[in-house]
Structures are given as C-alpha cells and as structure tokens.
Design an enzyme around this catalytic site. Structure first.
Site, PDB file in Angstrom:
ATOM      1  N   ASN A 196      -4.427   8.813   1.819  1.00  0.00           N
ATOM      2  CA  ASN A 196      -4.659   8.057   3.376  1.00  0.00           C
ATOM      3  C   ASN A 196      -5.279   9.163   4.200  1.00  0.00           C
ATOM      4  O   ASN A 196      -6.359   9.231   4.854  1.00  0.00           O
ATOM      5  CB  ASN A 196      -3.458   7.428   4.062  1.00  0.00           C
ATOM      6  CG  ASN A 196      -3.472   6.178   3.537  1.00  0.00           C
ATOM      7  OD1 ASN A 196      -4.280   5.602   2.788  1.00  0.00           O
ATOM      8  ND2 ASN A 196      -2.136   5.380   3.928  1.00  0.00           N
ATOM      9  N   THR A 253      -8.264   2.544   7.336  1.00  0.00           N
ATOM     10  CA  THR A 253      -7.539   1.445   7.950  1.00  0.00           C
ATOM     11  C   THR A 253      -6.319   1.596   8.276  1.00  0.00           C
ATOM     12  O   THR A 253      -5.652   0.715   8.509  1.00  0.00           O
ATOM     13  CB  THR A 253      -7.777   0.325   6.961  1.00  0.00           C
ATOM     14  OG1 THR A 253      -7.461   0.689   5.557  1.00  0.00           O
ATOM     15  CG2 THR A 253      -9.382  -0.260   6.770  1.00  0.00           C
ATOM     16  N   ALA A 254      -5.739   2.586   7.802  1.00  0.00           N
ATOM     17  CA  ALA A 254      -4.263   2.972   8.110  1.00  0.00           C
ATOM     18  C   ALA A 254      -3.945   3.841   9.546  1.00  0.00           C
ATOM     19  O   ALA A 254      -4.299   3.321  10.597  1.00  0.00           O
ATOM     20  CB  ALA A 254      -3.587   3.875   6.799  1.00  0.00           C
ATOM     21  N   TYR A 255      -3.490   4.731   9.672  1.00  0.00           N
ATOM     22  CA  TYR A 255      -3.121   5.607  10.903  1.00  0.00           C
ATOM     23  C   TYR A 255      -4.302   5.546  11.777  1.00  0.00           C
ATOM     24  O   TYR A 255      -4.307   5.564  13.100  1.00  0.00           O
ATOM     25  CB  TYR A 255      -2.431   6.788  10.400  1.00  0.00           C
ATOM     26  CG  TYR A 255      -1.812   7.497  11.655  1.00  0.00           C
ATOM     27  CD1 TYR A 255      -1.581   6.937  12.939  1.00  0.00           C
ATOM     28  CD2 TYR A 255      -1.073   8.757  11.410  1.00  0.00           C
ATOM     29  CE1 TYR A 255      -0.901   7.501  14.011  1.00  0.00           C
ATOM     30  CE2 TYR A 255      -0.140   9.232  12.322  1.00  0.00           C
ATOM     31  CZ  TYR A 255       0.003   8.617  13.680  1.00  0.00           C
ATOM     32  OH  TYR A 255       0.416   9.278  14.886  1.00  0.00           O
ATOM     33  N   ASN A 256      -5.412   6.290  11.106  1.00  0.00           N
ATOM     34  CA  ASN A 256      -6.729   6.289  11.669  1.00  0.00           C
ATOM     35  C   ASN A 256      -7.060   5.148  12.561  1.00  0.00           C
ATOM     36  O   ASN A 256      -7.431   5.436  13.670  1.00  0.00           O
ATOM     37  CB  ASN A 256      -7.910   6.890  10.574  1.00  0.00           C
ATOM     38  CG  ASN A 256      -9.275   6.667  11.351  1.00  0.00           C
ATOM     39  OD1 ASN A 256      -9.364   7.593  11.834  1.00  0.00           O
ATOM     40  ND2 ASN A 256      -9.788   5.614  10.899  1.00  0.00           N
ATOM     41  N   ARG A 277      -6.303  20.179  22.943  1.00  0.00           N
ATOM     42  CA  ARG A 277      -4.647  20.004  23.458  1.00  0.00           C
ATOM     43  C   ARG A 277      -4.322  18.528  23.423  1.00  0.00           C
ATOM     44  O   ARG A 277      -4.881  17.693  23.765  1.00  0.00           O
ATOM     45  CB  ARG A 277      -4.909  20.529  24.906  1.00  0.00           C
ATOM     46  CG  ARG A 277      -4.887  22.044  25.090  1.00  0.00           C
ATOM     47  CD  ARG A 277      -4.893  22.419  26.603  1.00  0.00           C
ATOM     48  NE  ARG A 277      -4.907  23.869  26.726  1.00  0.00           N
ATOM     49  CZ  ARG A 277      -6.086  24.514  26.549  1.00  0.00           C
ATOM     50  NH1 ARG A 277      -7.318  24.214  26.517  1.00  0.00           N
ATOM     51  NH2 ARG A 277      -6.109  25.849  26.692  1.00  0.00           N
ATOM     52  N   ASP A 287       0.817  -1.216   0.033  1.00  0.00           N
ATOM     53  CA  ASP A 287      -0.024  -0.066   0.089  1.00  0.00           C
ATOM     54  C   ASP A 287       1.002   1.291  -0.161  1.00  0.00           C
ATOM     55  O   ASP A 287       0.531   2.298  -0.624  1.00  0.00           O
ATOM     56  CB  ASP A 287      -0.862  -0.024   1.331  1.00  0.00           C
ATOM     57  CG  ASP A 287      -2.234  -1.019   1.162  1.00  0.00           C
ATOM     58  OD1 ASP A 287      -2.530  -1.418   0.015  1.00  0.00           O
ATOM     59  OD2 ASP A 287      -2.422  -1.338   2.034  1.00  0.00           O
ATOM     60  N   ASP A 347      -1.240  15.596  21.635  1.00  0.00           N
ATOM     61  CA  ASP A 347      -0.183  15.655  20.555  1.00  0.00           C
ATOM     62  C   ASP A 347      -0.669  15.660  19.238  1.00  0.00           C
ATOM     63  O   ASP A 347       0.386  16.274  18.364  1.00  0.00           O
ATOM     64  CB  ASP A 347       0.212  14.044  20.701  1.00  0.00           C
ATOM     65  CG  ASP A 347       0.954  13.449  21.823  1.00  0.00           C
ATOM     66  OD1 ASP A 347       1.284  14.381  22.780  1.00  0.00           O
ATOM     67  OD2 ASP A 347       1.310  12.304  21.921  1.00  0.00           O
TER      68      ASP A 347
HETATM   69  P1  NAP Z   1       4.958   2.493   5.828  1.00  0.00           P
HETATM   70  O1  NAP Z   1       5.668   2.052   6.900  1.00  0.00           O
HETATM   71  O2  NAP Z   1       5.162   1.567   4.405  1.00  0.00           O
HETATM   72  O3  NAP Z   1       3.418   2.126   6.223  1.00  0.00           O
HETATM   73  C1  NAP Z   1       2.955   1.894   7.413  1.00  0.00           C
HETATM   74  C2  NAP Z   1       1.810   0.752   7.217  1.00  0.00           C
HETATM   75  O4  NAP Z   1       0.837   1.242   6.953  1.00  0.00           O
HETATM   76  C3  NAP Z   1       2.287  -0.466   6.016  1.00  0.00           C
HETATM   77  O5  NAP Z   1       2.202  -1.480   6.759  1.00  0.00           O
HETATM   78  C4  NAP Z   1       1.383  -0.031   5.034  1.00  0.00           C
HETATM   79  O6  NAP Z   1       1.014  -1.045   4.141  1.00  0.00           O
HETATM   80  C5  NAP Z   1       0.018   0.445   5.765  1.00  0.00           C
HETATM   81  N1  NAP Z   1      -0.767   1.103   4.892  1.00  0.00           N
HETATM   82  C6  NAP Z   1      -0.864   2.114   4.182  1.00  0.00           C
HETATM   83  N2  NAP Z   1      -1.899   2.718   3.749  1.00  0.00           N
HETATM   84  C7  NAP Z   1      -2.644   1.708   4.308  1.00  0.00           C
HETATM   85  C8  NAP Z   1      -4.203   1.778   4.278  1.00  0.00           C
HETATM   86  N3  NAP Z   1      -4.853   2.550   3.450  1.00  0.00           N
HETATM   87  N4  NAP Z   1      -4.962   0.850   5.027  1.00  0.00           N
HETATM   88  C9  NAP Z   1      -4.051  -0.035   5.711  1.00  0.00           C
HETATM   89  N5  NAP Z   1      -2.801  -0.050   5.908  1.00  0.00           N
HETATM   90  C10 NAP Z   1      -2.163   0.845   5.112  1.00  0.00           C
HETATM   91  O7  NAP Z   1       4.988   4.062   5.901  1.00  0.00           O
HETATM   92  P2  NAP Z   1       4.694   4.848   4.591  1.00  0.00           P
HETATM   93  O8  NAP Z   1       4.963   4.123   3.071  1.00  0.00           O
HETATM   94  O9  NAP Z   1       5.596   5.997   4.852  1.00  0.00           O
HETATM   95  O10 NAP Z   1       3.133   5.124   4.702  1.00  0.00           O
HETATM   96  C11 NAP Z   1       2.789   6.192   5.235  1.00  0.00           C
HETATM   97  C12 NAP Z   1       1.391   5.723   5.905  1.00  0.00           C
HETATM   98  O11 NAP Z   1       1.685   5.133   7.204  1.00  0.00           O
HETATM   99  C13 NAP Z   1       0.480   6.998   6.308  1.00  0.00           C
HETATM  100  O12 NAP Z   1      -0.357   7.218   5.288  1.00  0.00           O
HETATM  101  C14 NAP Z   1      -0.105   6.175   7.516  1.00  0.00           C
HETATM  102  O13 NAP Z   1      -1.348   5.790   7.102  1.00  0.00           O
HETATM  103  C15 NAP Z   1       0.729   5.103   8.031  1.00  0.00           C
HETATM  104  N6  NAP Z   1       1.081   5.371   9.260  1.00  0.00           N
HETATM  105  C16 NAP Z   1       0.726   4.757  10.431  1.00  0.00           C
HETATM  106  C17 NAP Z   1       0.877   4.722  11.642  1.00  0.00           C
HETATM  107  C18 NAP Z   1       0.497   3.923  12.724  1.00  0.00           C
HETATM  108  O14 NAP Z   1      -0.310   2.965  12.373  1.00  0.00           O
HETATM  109  N7  NAP Z   1       0.655   4.124  13.943  1.00  0.00           N
HETATM  110  C19 NAP Z   1       1.875   5.817  12.040  1.00  0.00           C
HETATM  111  C20 NAP Z   1       2.272   6.555  11.000  1.00  0.00           C
HETATM  112  C21 NAP Z   1       2.124   6.350   9.593  1.00  0.00           C
HETATM  113  P3  NAP Z   1       2.109  -1.810   3.326  1.00  0.00           P
HETATM  114  O15 NAP Z   1       3.103  -2.803   4.052  1.00  0.00           O
HETATM  115  O16 NAP Z   1       1.198  -2.788   2.495  1.00  0.00           O
HETATM  116  O17 NAP Z   1       2.847  -0.738   2.479  1.00  0.00           O
END
Ligand code: NAP
Length: 268
Positions: free
Chosen positions: A122, A161-164, A148, A45, A150
């Site tokens: 995302n 499904t990602a950070y959210n 107030r 992704d 982070d």
């Molecule tokens: P990355 O380390 O490659 O991505 C973090 C993880 O998020 C990877 O496992 C990636 O899947 C997964 N991911 C990305 N988009 C997703 C989606 N729409 N639904 C479910 N999982 C998803 O980092 P990056 O390439 O810089 O990607 C940035 C993304 O990382 C941001 O958009 C954010 O959503 C996510 N992130 C998550 C957190 C957290 O969960 N605490 C913190 C910071 C950022 P793949 O392994 O398939 O690439």
C-alpha cells in the site's frame, strides 16, 4: 498445487477457513503453509496486506487470492459464499495472473548501520512523534522542497485507494508503474512553502527524504511501524518485484472504485 490459507481472527473468517480447508482436502489439493504456490486470504484488504508481508520472500513464485468476509475489497475478488466456485477455478488453474507494482523503501540509519530494505504493497509514511516534521525532499537526486508538517505518505497505485486517498491523493490504476507522494498536514504560510499537491512520480524516478533531525521519527510500511532508530535518509522507488494475483475473473478497477466509494445508487 500447494495452497496456504491465511485468515484473520474474525469468527466468519475462521468458519470460512475451516470449510475451505476441508474442501481442499476433499479435492486433493496439498495444504502447505511454508512453501505454497497459492495463498488464499480470508478477511479483508488488511488480511491480504498481512499475508503479503508473511510471504514476501516467495513473491516471485507465489500468487495470492483474496476472499472477503465483509465488504468488497481492493485485493479481494471472492465473497465468502463463493468458495465452491473458487475451488472449481483453482482446479482448472492454468497459471493466469495479474501483477501490481510494489514500493521499495530503503532506510539509511544515522549510526551507519547497513541500510534496511522494506517492500510495501500500500504505502510507507514518515511522521514525527513530538513536533513538526522537517525534511528535505529530493526527486531523482535533485532537491525539490523542504517539507514542514505532520508527515509524508508515499504510496503504490494499488495503495492509492487507502491512506493516500484520505490525504487527498489521486486514485491511480494499478497498471501504471508510478508512485505517489501525498502530504500529511503541511505548513504553508509566508515563511514556509511546500507544493501542497499530491505528486505522481515517474517509473524510473525515485524520492529521497533527508530529515532535518535524526531522531523521533515513525516510519510505517503498510500496517507495520518502526521507530527508535535515528534515520539519516529514506529512499523510495518502484520495486523490481511485483505482487501476483491468481486472476480467474476480472473486475474492472474503476468498477471496484465505484463500488467502494460511490455506490451504484449515486452513479447516475
Ligand atoms: P485496518 O484498520 O485494517 O485498515 C484500514 C482500512 O484500510 C480498512 O478498512 C482496510 O480494508 C482498508 N484498506 C487497506 N488497504 C486498502 C486499499 N489498498 N484500498 C482501500 N482500502 C484499503 O489497518 P491495517 O490492517 O493496519 O491496514 C493498514 C492500512 O491502513 C495502511 O496500509 C493504510 O493504507 C491504512 N490506513 C489508513 C488511514 C487513513 O485512511 N486515514 C490511516 C492509517 C492507515 P479492510 O477492512 O478490507 O481490511
């Protein structure tokens, strides 16, 4: 049909990329990295996110196809051992596509420079480097709360499904044109108060953040981050633009969610 291949640096992704490149040549597709009709991403992704930003100027005409070289992703429909089937599907392409909403981010800087616009697939987040972030949150132009903590995360349905999700936000079907606001470690006590729940914002509404201080902020838009400029205001709304995926097979969204987060062994 003009095709671009966009692979991450992983060894398997590079091998699959070479094999696919050869297959496209053998089947007389035109390889064009500059002005493609279809962008095939190879990786995960994160790779599709990077390709989206590379080709964001072509969103109206380009369609994306994701091949994953690890686990099943949310933007990737094909496994790396299925590229023969993918080439056959591309040969019988009739323009079919599915579209997902995008987040429009407008940043107004304190020095009155021209506002900058970003598109997120995302999410966008606002955080503060060194101390508690304090920001007024407006919904549809009306003051809602003073936050107030982070930071705040504003996501698209496909980004839900990602950070959210890590922040306790809801998973939202990408057919819904809404955005979601999730808190990152808010402070709640007898003095300070936030809603403390994720919020789903209606399609025509928008969210404005006016940070209490103008410096020290980190803005992220998907995997890209921006800092150093003093931010006066941020406005988030669902974009008029969408991302289009070439859809040759359909995997139900909830099936994908189950596969990624639960696994079929726990489903019954
Ligand atoms: P990355 O380390 O490659 O991505 C973090 C993880 O998020 C990877 O496992 C990636 O899947 C997964 N991911 C990305 N988009 C997703 C989606 N729409 N639904 C479910 N999982 C998803 O980092 P990056 O390439 O810089 O990607 C940035 C993304 O990382 C941001 O958009 C954010 O959503 C996510 N992130 C998550 C957190 C957290 O969960 N605490 C913190 C910071 C950022 P793949 O392994 O398939 O690439």
């Amino acid at each position: 049909m003009k095709i671009a291949i966009f692979a991450n640096d992983g060894r398997l992704s590079q091998i699959v990329s070479q094999r696919l490149r050869q297959k496209f040549k053998d089947t007389h597709f035109v390889l064009d990295d500059q002005n493609p009709d279809i962008v095939v991403t190879i990786g995960g992704d994160g790779t599709l996110l990077a390709a989206f930003h590379k080709y964001s100027a072509l969103l109206e005409t380009v369609r994306f196809v994701g091949v994953h070289t690890g686990h099943l992703g949310f933007y990737t429909d094909w496994r790396d051992d299925e590229i023969d089937d993918l080439v056959i599907s591309l040969q019988s392409d009739n323009g079919q596509s599915i579209s997902y909403p995008l987040l429009d981010v407008r940043v107004t800087y304190a020095d009155k420079q021209k506002p900058e616009n970003f598109l997120a697939l995302n999410e966008a987040t606002l955080k503060r480097w060194s101390a508690t972030m304090v920001t007024d949150v407006y919904i549809g132009g009306e003051l809602f709360e003073r936050f107030r903590g982070d930071g705040l995360c504003i996501s698209t349905p496909s980004g839900s499904t990602a950070y959210n999700k890590s922040l306790g936000g809801a998973v939202i079907h990408p057919n819904l044109k809404v955005l979601q606001v999730a808190e990152i470690s808010s402070i709640n006590n007898r003095v300070f108060r936030t809603l403390s729940s994720p919020m789903i914002i209606a399609p025509n509404d928008w969210v404005t953040l006016i940070p209490a201080r103008e410096s020290d902020y980190l803005l992220t838009v998907d995997q890209n981050s921006f800092h150093g400029k003093k931010i006066a205001q941020l406005r988030f709304k669902i974009s008029k633009k969408s991302i289009h995926f070439a859809k040759y097979r359909h995997m139900q969204f909830w099936q994908r969610v189950q596969d990624a987060f639960i696994g079929s062994e726990y489903a019954n």
